[in-house]
Motif scaffolding. Structure first.
Motif, short mmCIF file in Angstrom:
data_model
loop_
_atom_site.label_atom_id
_atom_site.label_comp_id
_atom_site.label_asym_id
_atom_site.label_seq_id
_atom_site.Cartn_x
_atom_site.Cartn_y
_atom_site.Cartn_z
N ILE A 102 0.83 -1.20 0.00
CA ILE A 102 0.00 0.00 0.00
C ILE A 102 0.87 1.25 0.00
CG2 ILE A 102 -1.57 1.38 1.43
CD1 ILE A 102 -3.00 -1.15 2.21
N LEU A 103 1.90 1.27 0.86
CA LEU A 103 2.80 2.42 0.90
C LEU A 103 3.57 2.57 -0.41
CD1 LEU A 103 4.21 2.17 4.54
CD2 LEU A 103 2.46 3.72 3.67
N GLY A 104 3.96 1.43 -1.01
CA GLY A 104 4.64 1.47 -2.29
C GLY A 104 3.74 2.01 -3.40
N SER A 105 2.46 1.63 -3.37
CA SER A 105 1.52 2.12 -4.37
C SER A 105 1.29 3.62 -4.21
CB SER A 105 0.18 1.38 -4.23
OG SER A 105 0.32 0.02 -4.59
N LEU A 106 1.23 4.09 -2.95
CA LEU A 106 1.10 5.52 -2.70
C LEU A 106 2.28 6.27 -3.30
CD1 LEU A 106 -0.13 8.01 -1.29
CD2 LEU A 106 1.16 7.36 0.77
N PHE A 107 3.49 5.75 -3.10
CA PHE A 107 4.70 6.37 -3.64
C PHE A 107 4.63 6.42 -5.17
CE2 PHE A 107 9.17 6.77 -4.68
CZ PHE A 107 9.70 7.52 -3.64
N ARG A 158 7.13 9.67 3.26
CA ARG A 158 6.96 8.93 2.00
C ARG A 158 6.27 9.80 0.94
NH1 ARG A 158 10.24 5.25 1.19
NH2 ARG A 158 8.83 4.13 -0.21
N ILE A 159 5.33 10.64 1.37
CA ILE A 159 4.63 11.52 0.43
C ILE A 159 5.60 12.53 -0.16
CG2 ILE A 159 2.90 13.36 0.27
CD1 ILE A 159 1.20 11.78 2.28
N SER A 164 8.86 14.23 -4.83
CA SER A 164 10.16 14.75 -5.25
C SER A 164 10.94 13.81 -6.16
CB SER A 164 11.02 15.06 -4.01
OG SER A 164 10.34 15.91 -3.12
N LYS A 165 10.49 12.56 -6.28
CA LYS A 165 11.31 11.56 -6.96
C LYS A 165 11.27 11.70 -8.47
CE LYS A 165 14.02 8.05 -6.21
NZ LYS A 165 15.30 8.26 -5.54
N GLY A 166 11.71 12.85 -8.96
CA GLY A 166 11.76 13.06 -10.40
C GLY A 166 13.17 13.04 -10.95
N ASN A 167 14.14 12.78 -10.07
CA ASN A 167 15.54 12.84 -10.51
C ASN A 167 15.90 11.71 -11.47
OD1 ASN A 167 15.22 11.10 -8.21
ND2 ASN A 167 17.45 11.00 -8.04
N VAL A 168 15.19 10.58 -11.41
CA VAL A 168 15.51 9.47 -12.31
C VAL A 168 15.12 9.81 -13.75
CG1 VAL A 168 15.07 7.05 -12.84
CG2 VAL A 168 15.30 7.77 -10.46
N SER A 169 13.90 10.33 -13.94
CA SER A 169 13.50 10.71 -15.30
C SER A 169 14.35 11.87 -15.81
CB SER A 169 12.01 11.08 -15.34
OG SER A 169 11.72 12.14 -14.48
N LEU A 170 14.75 12.78 -14.91
CA LEU A 170 15.64 13.87 -15.32
C LEU A 170 17.01 13.34 -15.72
CD1 LEU A 170 14.80 16.67 -12.73
CD2 LEU A 170 14.25 16.63 -15.16
N LEU A 423 2.38 4.49 -12.75
CA LEU A 423 0.98 4.08 -12.64
C LEU A 423 0.86 2.56 -12.71
CD1 LEU A 423 -2.02 4.80 -12.48
CD2 LEU A 423 -2.03 4.99 -14.99
N SER A 424 1.60 1.95 -13.61
CA SER A 424 1.54 0.48 -13.73
C SER A 424 2.06 -0.19 -12.46
CB SER A 424 2.35 0.02 -14.95
OG SER A 424 3.73 0.30 -14.78
N ARG A 425 3.11 0.37 -11.86
CA ARG A 425 3.64 -0.20 -10.62
C ARG A 425 2.72 0.04 -9.44
NH1 ARG A 425 8.66 -2.21 -10.71
NH2 ARG A 425 10.02 -1.77 -12.49
N ALA A 426 1.86 1.05 -9.54
CA ALA A 426 0.93 1.32 -8.45
C ALA A 426 -0.22 0.32 -8.42
CB ALA A 426 0.38 2.75 -8.58
N ILE A 427 -0.69 -0.11 -9.59
CA ILE A 427 -1.87 -0.99 -9.63
C ILE A 427 -1.53 -2.44 -9.94
CG2 ILE A 427 -3.39 0.92 -10.25
CD1 ILE A 427 -3.34 0.02 -13.10
#
Length: 468
Positions: A102-107, A158-159, A164-170, A423-427
């Motif tokens: 659940i926490l991973g899906s929120l992330f 976690r929120i 903030s976790k946009g550094n990977v796509s950048l 989104l795919s990793r969330a669901i």
């Protein structure tokens, strides 16, 4: 007349739309230096990010002891209801996996919302400043974790981290900025290698803190949180000191939000699947981007879901302990690291599509073998196929998607691409868990093998663009 930004691409390769003006003219040593900076930065980031993974059960136990009602109890009730609906046994290990899910899906959902906006912001303000801002946010999330004496603060951490976790796509966009068509695959492979190393070493560090009574006398595990914070600060200082801007001012988009419609295009799921925020692209390019995005979503939906159920499978079928499961994931990570470090980065330009298709095709027998493996040896054979495929598909698909769009739209494209993956990793894990417990492991994995035909078919239809 033919535009100077257009050329016909050799149809005998699995190439993509190519524009000479979009190819990097940077010297090779500058490109290599940027690759190295991004690689080191991601290693630091992912060590901090993955350290928490083996700590989730202990953290949840601790907060469960501290909480009397409130957010923790509400989430626990949701987990119990989900478990009861699917008839999942009331076993502590499973409850921890579901709670962590659940926490991973929120992330992942937060990444789904913010990744395209972060990418679009980098197209306007440049990669470096936006990268530094995201890294400040990541460090702040670890600081909140370090002081999270209650579950509410931990969830807030976690929120903040998810937003903030946009550094990977950048990082992917920066590699695209500085690399030519011939060298881009190597850069994407290094990003994949950084992930493999991070997901091998980081959890091992976390597992060390999860043992030895670190929760004695009410400790809430501040030491690993402070270590993660130290790594995040080191990463921030490293990037500030060594990373140069890779998107010149003259190649940037003039405005972040031109209208309410533009804002909607960055957060609406339908608009994201249609890549509606991408401007100045040909209809053929948009069609291919949509195909690749849909393919990527379905692939990661299946892959992340079945990967999540591996914990259930080995515990029931082989009675694996937590340590044995940890060794299993290290085994997977090592294979992925070897594939990305030794094979993927040497793939010739134009062959990425073929390798990605081979990887998806390899997952079909992998799922079938795992479905019916009656002993650890056969299971590990299936797991080897699983890891070989996972080590090649994502880096190759990432390389493919970077071939589309103008330079001032690369951040937006990569943000959307990563958002669809989030989104795919969330669901995916929730759906796979429902099938696993509702129909059994064999049915779950066989269906995964059958459904893998869809991303295979979609990617096979992505053809080189020929502009006359």
């Amino acid at each position: 007349m033919v535009s100077t930004r257009q050329k016909t691409y050799n149809s005998e390769t699995d190439g993509h739309a190519a524009r000479p003006s979009q190819e990097s003219t940077m010297p090779a040593h500058t490109t290599n230096r940027t690759f190295l900076i991004i690689f080191v930065s991601l290693i630091l980031d992912l060590l901090a990010f993955t350290m928490i993974l083996p700590l989730f059960p202990s953290l949840l136990d601790y907060y469960g002891q501290q909480s009397q009602g409130g957010l923790y109890s509400t989430l626990q009730q949701s987990v119990n209801q989900f478990r009861e609906v699917l008839h999942i046994p009331n076993i502590e290990k499973y409850n921890s996996v579901l709670f962590g899910g659940i926490l991973g899906s929120l992330f992942s959902l937060l990444q789904f919302l913010t990744s395209p906006m972060i990418g679009a912001a980098s197209d306007v303000y440049g990669r470096r400043p936006v990268m530094l801002i995201t890294m400040v946010g990541i460090a702040s999330s670890y600081a909140l974790w370090a002081v999270s004496h209650n579950f509410g603060l931990f969830v807030l951490a976690r929120i903040v981290g998810g937003i903030s976790k946009g550094n990977v796509s950048l990082s992917t966009t920066i590699v695209t900025d500085v690399s030519s068509r011939e060298r881009r695959g190597k850069g994407m492979a290094l990003i994949g290698l950084a992930f493999s190393v991070g997901f091998i070493v980081g959890p091992m560090i976390g597992a060390y803190f999860a043992r030895g009574g670190v929760f004695s006398e009410g400790s809430y595990l501040a030491t690993p949180a402070l270590l993660a914070l130290s790594l995040a600060i080191a990463d921030l200082l490293f990037v500030y000191a060594f990373l140069s801007e890779t998107l010149p001012a003259e190649k940037r988009v003039s405005s972040f939000f031109n209208s309410i419609q533009e804002t909607q295009n960055l957060v609406n799921p339908v608009s994201l699947f249609r890549f509606s925020a991408v401007r100045n692209a040909t209809s053929k390019e948009l069609q291919m981007l949509r195909q690749i995005g849909l393919c990527y979503f379905i692939y990661l939906f299946l892959f992340s879901g079945l990967e999540f159920t591996l914990t259930f499978l080995v515990h029931i079928r082989f009675q694996y302990t937590s340590m044995q499961q940890g060794k299993m994931f290290v085994f997977m990570g090592l294979i992925m690291a070897m594939v990305q470090g030794g094979y993927v980065r040497r793939i010739k330009p134009g062959k990425e599509k073929r390798v990605a298709l081979m990887g998806m095709l390899l997952l079909i027998p992998a799922f079938v073998v795992i479905a019916f493996a009656s002993g650890p040896m056969l299971y590990y054979f299936g797991l080897s196929l699983f890891s070989l495929a996972s080590g090649s598909v994502v880096p190759c698909m990432t390389t493919i998607v970077t071939m589309f769009g103008s330079e001032d739209q690369k951040g937006t494209i990569m943000g959307i691409f990563r958002s669809l993956g989030a989104l795919s990793r969330a669901i995916g894990p929730a759906v796979a868990s429902a099938v696993y417990w509702g129909a059994g492991a064999a049915v779950c994995y066989i269906w995964g093998a059958l459904l893998m035909v869809f991303p295979l078919f979609i990617l096979s239809r992505v053809v080189p663009e020929k502009v006359e």
